[in-house]
Motif scaffolding. Sequence first.
Motif, mmCIF file in Angstrom:
data_model
loop_
_atom_site.group_PDB
_atom_site.id
_atom_site.type_symbol
_atom_site.label_atom_id
_atom_site.label_comp_id
_atom_site.label_asym_id
_atom_site.label_seq_id
_atom_site.Cartn_x
_atom_site.Cartn_y
_atom_site.Cartn_z
ATOM 1 N N HIS A 170 0.811 -1.219 0.000
ATOM 2 C CA HIS A 170 0.000 0.000 0.000
ATOM 3 C C HIS A 170 0.849 1.277 0.000
ATOM 4 O O HIS A 170 0.677 2.150 -0.836
ATOM 5 C CB HIS A 170 -0.934 -0.007 1.214
ATOM 6 N N CYS A 171 1.763 1.380 0.957
ATOM 7 C CA CYS A 171 2.591 2.583 1.053
ATOM 8 C C CYS A 171 3.940 2.249 1.673
ATOM 9 O O CYS A 171 4.140 1.172 2.219
ATOM 10 C CB CYS A 171 1.881 3.681 1.854
ATOM 11 N N ASP A 182 2.685 6.750 -1.364
ATOM 12 C CA ASP A 182 1.713 5.775 -1.833
ATOM 13 C C ASP A 182 2.377 4.926 -2.912
ATOM 14 O O ASP A 182 3.142 5.429 -3.730
ATOM 15 C CB ASP A 182 0.489 6.488 -2.401
ATOM 16 N N THR A 199 -3.506 6.633 -0.217
ATOM 17 C CA THR A 199 -2.931 6.905 1.093
ATOM 18 C C THR A 199 -3.298 8.341 1.428
ATOM 19 O O THR A 199 -3.169 9.234 0.585
ATOM 20 C CB THR A 199 -1.400 6.720 1.076
ATOM 21 N N ALA A 240 -4.681 4.306 5.532
ATOM 22 C CA ALA A 240 -4.505 3.338 4.448
ATOM 23 C C ALA A 240 -5.690 2.390 4.552
ATOM 24 O O ALA A 240 -5.783 1.629 5.523
ATOM 25 C CB ALA A 240 -3.190 2.585 4.594
#
Length: 102
Positions: A45-46, A60, A67, A87
Amino acid sequence: MWILRGNGTGKQAVTMRLTMGTARTLGRGPQADFIVEEALVSRLHCRFEVDLSGKLEVEDLGSTNGTWVNDQRIDRAALAAGDRIRAGQLELVVEGAGRLES
């Protein structure tokens, strides 16, 4: 050291510690450094990165749901104590920072 704390939708406590010169990923896939089982979180995700001066940033990684920092969708952002990172349905709060002494 920077500390990020939060709770997921299942009230699972999440604590992330980041030291200078490190980069760590957050996601629900096995390749993430911090694995969370949360709705709407992408496999990767990040990424959180702390440079050698102690500056913390979040990026992100092309996540489906984005994000968010303080309710603003970001591609990359610098973080400070008190900032809220979202998130998916996981929300983390930046609780502290400080330089590591050698």
